[in-house]
Scaffold this active site. Structure first.
Site, PDB file in Angstrom:
ATOM      1  N   LYS A 182      28.337 -76.700  -2.904  1.00  0.00           N
ATOM      2  CA  LYS A 182      29.088 -77.854  -3.394  1.00  0.00           C
ATOM      3  C   LYS A 182      29.388 -77.627  -4.865  1.00  0.00           C
ATOM      4  O   LYS A 182      28.477 -77.443  -5.681  1.00  0.00           O
ATOM      5  CB  LYS A 182      28.268 -79.130  -3.207  1.00  0.00           C
ATOM      6  CG  LYS A 182      28.964 -80.371  -3.765  1.00  0.00           C
ATOM      7  CD  LYS A 182      28.210 -81.637  -3.440  1.00  0.00           C
ATOM      8  CE  LYS A 182      28.872 -82.836  -4.084  1.00  0.00           C
ATOM      9  NZ  LYS A 182      28.174 -84.093  -3.772  1.00  0.00           N
ATOM     10  N   LYS A 216      32.263 -77.349  -0.016  1.00  0.00           N
ATOM     11  CA  LYS A 216      32.969 -78.517  -0.531  1.00  0.00           C
ATOM     12  C   LYS A 216      33.381 -78.288  -1.979  1.00  0.00           C
ATOM     13  O   LYS A 216      32.533 -77.841  -2.764  1.00  0.00           O
ATOM     14  CB  LYS A 216      32.027 -79.726  -0.441  1.00  0.00           C
ATOM     15  CG  LYS A 216      32.612 -81.006  -0.982  1.00  0.00           C
ATOM     16  CD  LYS A 216      31.566 -82.065  -0.975  1.00  0.00           C
ATOM     17  CE  LYS A 216      32.135 -83.273  -1.684  1.00  0.00           C
ATOM     18  NZ  LYS A 216      31.136 -84.287  -1.891  1.00  0.00           N
TER      19      LYS A 216
HETATM   20  C1  PBG Z   1      27.823 -87.737  -3.402  1.00  0.00           C
HETATM   21  C2  PBG Z   1      29.123 -87.261  -2.892  1.00  0.00           C
HETATM   22  C3  PBG Z   1      30.325 -87.054  -3.580  1.00  0.00           C
HETATM   23  C4  PBG Z   1      31.271 -86.705  -2.611  1.00  0.00           C
HETATM   24  C5  PBG Z   1      30.610 -86.673  -1.398  1.00  0.00           C
HETATM   25  N1  PBG Z   1      29.281 -87.004  -1.584  1.00  0.00           N
HETATM   26  C6  PBG Z   1      30.662 -87.257  -4.998  1.00  0.00           C
HETATM   27  C7  PBG Z   1      30.150 -86.346  -6.012  1.00  0.00           C
HETATM   28  O1  PBG Z   1      29.406 -85.403  -5.754  1.00  0.00           O
HETATM   29  O2  PBG Z   1      30.458 -86.603  -7.163  1.00  0.00           O
HETATM   30  C8  PBG Z   1      32.725 -86.420  -2.853  1.00  0.00           C
HETATM   31  C9  PBG Z   1      33.609 -86.640  -1.680  1.00  0.00           C
HETATM   32  C10 PBG Z   1      35.060 -86.665  -1.944  1.00  0.00           C
HETATM   33  O3  PBG Z   1      35.560 -86.443  -3.065  1.00  0.00           O
HETATM   34  O4  PBG Z   1      35.782 -86.923  -0.983  1.00  0.00           O
HETATM   35  N2  PBG Z   1      27.058 -86.851  -4.100  1.00  0.00           N
END
Ligand code: PBG
Length: 326
Positions: A199, A252
């Site tokens: 991520k 992601k």
């Molecule tokens: C929580 C989380 C996030 C997203 C999914 N889970 C936000 C982040 O990490 O700041 C982002 C999902 C999206 O942008 O569609 N940690």
């Protein structure tokens, strides 16, 4: 010289479907759902057209709408009634996600995946417990090991509520191993974990942070989410999650990181997930609004490309719209 090889021979309308290497099906898709404990009405999310925050008692109805399109799985996010330093509402038995999961499991056959993170629950918006002085010292951030303990509690509370799969997204070191052990100790050894394995610290999450009210109050997430410059580091992150027992491996965001998806696909036989994030959705909508792109076509092409790169399943805000026309 006449060309001997003519790939165009295989592009006639009759033969194209026979040769298509990639197909999309509604059952490849997961719709994110936002359940909001602060409202008793649905609230549109401006930066994500077509998506809403729904009150807990409409969560099952929302999921039934999703299922009508042929999509069978949802990813749940919660906006709690209150936030605090530790994010205690994240593991409350009567927390927003826990209540919604109970209702959804009672009233639908959907496959329910829960996002497991603290950022929507802490008043500072970070994904865990802060180190002392983190507000003012840019070198400080979230305390990894103190956070792990809280993630264990959240995981077990989601499992007890009836989640079908747990998806930890906080990028804490060791989180998959500790959550796996906590679930096993609580008797949930058959509950799978989908790790947000690679991520990135991405600006494409912007619209989501409005949707889920989880923007950090100070600083950013660069001390725990990955540097967009790094692909070899992704291999290491993924290997660690595999060692710790992740069942499904996620990359992601999706489109800007398809090299990482393809690399993961080559290296592992685990199911691969990709999260087509809020910014990837919002930008296509914005361009389509101006008449610059055809939304239906670019949405389909985006998801097809993510599958072509190697994803088995895609978490996407386009799930319902694309599934409806498949
Ligand atoms: C929580 C989380 C996030 C997203 C999914 N889970 C936000 C982040 O990490 O700041 C982002 C999902 C999206 O942008 O569609 N940690």
């Amino acid at each position: 010289m006449e060309p001997r090889d003519r790939p165009r021979r295989l592009r006639t309308d009759g033969v194209r479907p026979l040769l298509s290497e990639t197909t999309l099906s509604p059952t490849d898709l997961v719709t994110p759902i936002f359940v909001d404990a602060t409202t008793d009405e649905r609230v549109e999310i401006d930066s994500m057209p077509g998506h809403e925050r729904v009150p807990v008692d409409e969560s099952a109805d929302r999921v039934l709408e999703v299922m009508e399109t042929g999509v069978e799985a949802v990813m749940m996010f919660g906006i709690p009634e209150s936030k605090d330093e530790m994010g205690t509402r994240a593991w409350a038995e009567d927390g927003v996600v826990q209540r919604a999961v109970r209702e959804i499991s009672a009233e639908t056959d959907a496959y329910v995946i829960t996002d497991l993170c603290l950022c929507e629950y802490t008043d500072h918006g970070h994904c865990g417990v802060l180190e002392d002085g983190a507000e003012t010292d840019p070198n400080l951030t979230v305390d990894n090991d103190a956070t792990l303990e809280l993630l264990d509690r959240i995981a077990v509370s989601h499992a007890e509520a009836g989640a079908d799969m747990i998806a930890p997204s906080g990028m804490m070191d060791g989180m998959i191993g500790t959550i796996r052990a906590a679930l096993d100790r609580a008797g949930f050894e058959n509950l799978p974990i989908m790790s947000y394995a690679a991520k990135y610290e991405s600006a494409f999450y912007g619209p989501f942070r409005d949707a889920a009210d989880g923007a950090p109050a100070f600083g950013d997430r660069r001390h725990y989410q990955m540097d967009p410059a790094n692909a070899r580091e992704a291999r290491r992150e993924i290997a660690l999650d595999v060692e710790q027992g992740a069942d499904v491996l996620m990359v992601k965001p999706a489109l800007p990181y398809l090299d990482v998806v393809a690399d993961l696909r080559r290296e592992y036989d685990h199911p691969v997930a990709a999260y087509n994030v809020s910014g990837e959705y919002a930008m296509l909508h914005a361009a389509a609004d101006r008449g610059w792109l055809s939304l239906e076509e670019v949405a389909h092409e985006s998801l097809l490309s993510i599958k072509r790169a190697g994803a088995d399943l895609i978490i996407t805000y386009f799930a319902e719209d694309v599934a409806e026309v498949l």
